[in-house]
Design an enzyme around this catalytic site. Structure first.
Site, PDB file in Angstrom:
ATOM      1  N   LYS A  80    -112.872  67.452  35.154  1.00 34.97           N
ATOM      2  CA  LYS A  80    -111.969  66.475  36.313  1.00 34.97           C
ATOM      3  C   LYS A  80    -113.345  65.696  36.626  1.00 34.97           C
ATOM      4  O   LYS A  80    -114.492  65.894  36.883  1.00 34.97           O
ATOM      5  CB  LYS A  80    -111.836  67.531  37.247  1.00 34.97           C
ATOM      6  CG  LYS A  80    -110.973  66.936  38.551  1.00 34.97           C
ATOM      7  CD  LYS A  80    -110.611  67.866  39.451  1.00 34.97           C
ATOM      8  CE  LYS A  80    -109.474  67.243  40.650  1.00 34.97           C
ATOM      9  NZ  LYS A  80    -109.125  68.307  41.532  1.00 34.97           N
ATOM     10  N   SER A 155    -104.024  67.820  42.224  1.00 41.39           N
ATOM     11  CA  SER A 155    -104.711  66.614  42.102  1.00 41.39           C
ATOM     12  C   SER A 155    -105.230  66.488  40.475  1.00 41.39           C
ATOM     13  O   SER A 155    -106.012  65.561  40.018  1.00 41.39           O
ATOM     14  CB  SER A 155    -105.738  66.417  42.891  1.00 41.39           C
ATOM     15  OG  SER A 155    -106.757  67.555  42.896  1.00 41.39           O
ATOM     16  N   SER A 179    -104.736  72.439  43.680  1.00 43.22           N
ATOM     17  CA  SER A 179    -105.053  71.478  42.410  1.00 43.22           C
ATOM     18  C   SER A 179    -105.379  72.137  41.056  1.00 43.22           C
ATOM     19  O   SER A 179    -105.268  71.113  40.302  1.00 43.22           O
ATOM     20  CB  SER A 179    -106.023  70.511  42.911  1.00 43.22           C
ATOM     21  OG  SER A 179    -105.627  69.677  44.014  1.00 43.22           O
TER      22      SER A 179
HETATM   23  N1  GLN Z   1    -102.291  68.587  46.888  1.00 38.95           N
HETATM   24  C1  GLN Z   1    -103.113  69.403  47.817  1.00 38.95           C
HETATM   25  C2  GLN Z   1    -103.680  68.240  48.598  1.00 38.95           C
HETATM   26  O1  GLN Z   1    -103.303  66.998  48.666  1.00 38.95           O
HETATM   27  C3  GLN Z   1    -104.371  69.988  47.177  1.00 38.95           C
HETATM   28  C4  GLN Z   1    -105.377  69.180  46.686  1.00 38.95           C
HETATM   29  C5  GLN Z   1    -106.507  69.788  46.060  1.00 38.95           C
HETATM   30  O2  GLN Z   1    -106.657  71.048  45.797  1.00 38.95           O
HETATM   31  N2  GLN Z   1    -107.614  69.233  45.903  1.00 38.95           N
HETATM   32  O3  GLN Z   1    -104.633  68.186  49.525  1.00 38.95           O
END
Ligand code: GLN
Length: 485
Positions: A80, A155, A179
């Protein structure tokens, strides 16, 4: 040689060690495949082909000399793009870091290299890991490999879709609120968020430091265990990391697994918002566990309905502090703006460099931390976080692991939720509580095969702190013995 996008790490390694092909040929074939497949999926922001081929050559030499190649020797892994690899661009999906090149390796990267892994490239993500669809990336969205009109989740959507499409045999993502697990569920792969402190955060672009954890994506539970084995452990550069004996993570034991008592939180199962496909999927998985003799018990997590609200106070607060360092001058220079004062430069570059979602969260974070509102929001959220953690601890007095859906729906259409932040935030209703409590959790596809007509669904197994082995062992039993293979 033609790349096989459907193999696991174990299968690939076996053939590599039997010299059925060389690592160099395999990696060359992999890039031929990526060059064609990623034109539409867009999992990668950047590939590292020259280095990967050179690394593969070294692995081949070691094999020829009969030397150990490491637990990930020759295995192509995607990263990532919020993790630093020395000499490689790292953007976090943001304009503000568009021209930043990392000056050192994150600890997880160092560890992967020591284990012999071959890094294939950097994957797309929601900007600064804020989002659940990979659509907030400044560099365009990633598509779900099963249906390219759908999102891969987020994400870490690039990592999930790279593994689902076989453009890497494993990947690393970060999980602050879901994420790793939510995109795993939407892309039909395995995703593991380790216990807070199991994996070093050094060299990872921080989102919310009390929640962030790095973890693996893989095509099987055993592969996820192997990746965790490579990256976990104490790191003197991250004071929140801990010693972790990972030597038995792969010692799967079906008999032991079947003695596990599985808890079902009634708030998750009775709650609203779950789609028909997800409901059917988790009922099927649960039924398979029951038929195999697992003891299932209902448990209660009374405060869990406050988790999303709590998270969207704690996360913006920490993120607004963490993102303060990006001024458009350090790390990477944005095109010069007209300036009359230093403050104006900051305001303008941050205005240009950050996207809407990031700006929204910085504003929210500044607000909940400001004097006069701190106690009403931030302190209250911290108290609620403790209550949610205690709910899990109480439940774990009665059960060994907890079962739940991973995400409330299957992959949704690109653009469907971009105008509705609340709908996007609710994607993480089952995963966020786990981060707030610091627990390990894994998402596992309900079925082995998926298609455009039948999109992936996943279920989540949540463990006690440092209980990665328990959820991996039960997950492995499901995958090997209970699911149609
Ligand atoms: N979707 C969640 C957010 O927008 C989780 C993001 C993540 O785990 N980095 O914060």
């Amino acid at each position: 040689m033609q790349w096989n996008p459907n193999q696991t790490i174990s299968e690939y390694r076996e053939q590599l060690l039997e010299k059925k092909f060389s690592a160099h040929d395999a990696i060359q074939a992999l890039y031929d495949y990526i060059e064609q497949r990623d034109q539409t999926v867009h999992a990668f922001l950047y590939t590292t082909k020259a280095q990967a081929l050179a690394d593969a050559k070294q692995i081949d030499t070691r094999i020829q000399e009969g030397k150990d190649i490491g637990i990930l020797g020759g295995v192509p892994i995607a990263i990532k793009d919020n993790m630093l690899i020395q000499g490689t661009p790292t953007t976090a999906g943001s304009r503000i870091l568009e021209s930043y090149v990392a000056t050192y390796d994150a600890t997880v990267i160092k560890k992967l290299k020591e284990a012999g892994a071959i890094i294939v490239g950097k994957t797309n993500l929601d900007e600064f890991a804020m989002g659940s669809s990979t659509e907030t990336s400044a560099f365009g969205p990633t598509k779900n490999p099963y249906d390219e009109t759908k999102v891969p989740g987020g994400s870490s959507g690039g990592s999930a879709s790279a593994v689902a499409a076989g453009m890497a045999l494993g990947a690393l993502g970060s999980d602050t609120g879901g994420s790793i697990r939510q995109p795993s569920a939407l892309c039909g792969v395995v995703g593991l968020k380790p216990t807070y402190g199991a994996v070093s955060r050094y060299g990872i672009i921080a989102l919310a430091s009390s929640l962030d954890q790095v973890g693996p994506f893989a095509r099987s539970v055993a592969d996820a265990a192997r990746l965790l084995q490579a990256i976990a452990g104490k790191d003197s550069y991250d004071a929140t990391s801990s010693e972790y004996d990972t030597s038995k993570l792969l010692a799967f034991d079906t008999k032991k697994a079947r003695k596990t008592v599985i808890g079902i939180p009634k708030e998750f199962i009775e709650g609203k918002g779950m789609s028909v496909e997800v409901k059917e999927g988790i009922e099927k998985a649960l039924d398979r566990f029951k038929k195999a003799g697992y003891q299932i018990k209902s448990v209660s997590l009374p405060h869990v309905s406050y988790a999303v609200a709590t998270y969207y106070i704690v996360l913006p607060a920490e993120a607004s502090a963490n993102l303060g360092r990006y001024d458009g001058m350090r790390y990477s220079a944005l095109p010069h703006v007209n300036r009359s004062s230093l403050q104006e430069v900051y305001n303008k570059t941050r205005g240009i460099g950050f996207g809407d979602e990031v700006r929204r969260r910085i504003l929210l974070g500044m607000f909940v931390l400001s004097s006069g509102y701190y106690d009403a929001y931030y302190t209250k959220a911290q108290k609620m976080r403790r209550l949610i953690q205690q709910d899990f601890y109480h439940a774990f007095k009665e059960v060994d692991i907890i079962f739940s859906p991973t995400s409330p729906s299957t992959a949704f259409t690109l653009g469907e939720k971009t105008q509705d932040p609340l709908a996007m935030y609710l994607e993480d209703m089952y995963t966020i509580p786990v981060n707030l409590a610091g627990l390990p959790a894994i998402s596992i596809p309900v079925e082995k095969e998926y298609s455009k007509e039948h999109l992936p669904t996943g279920f989540q197994l949540i463990g006690k702190p440092w209980g990665e082995y328990d959820i991996l062992n039960v997950g492995n039993d499901y995958e090997i013995n209970l699911r149609n293979r």
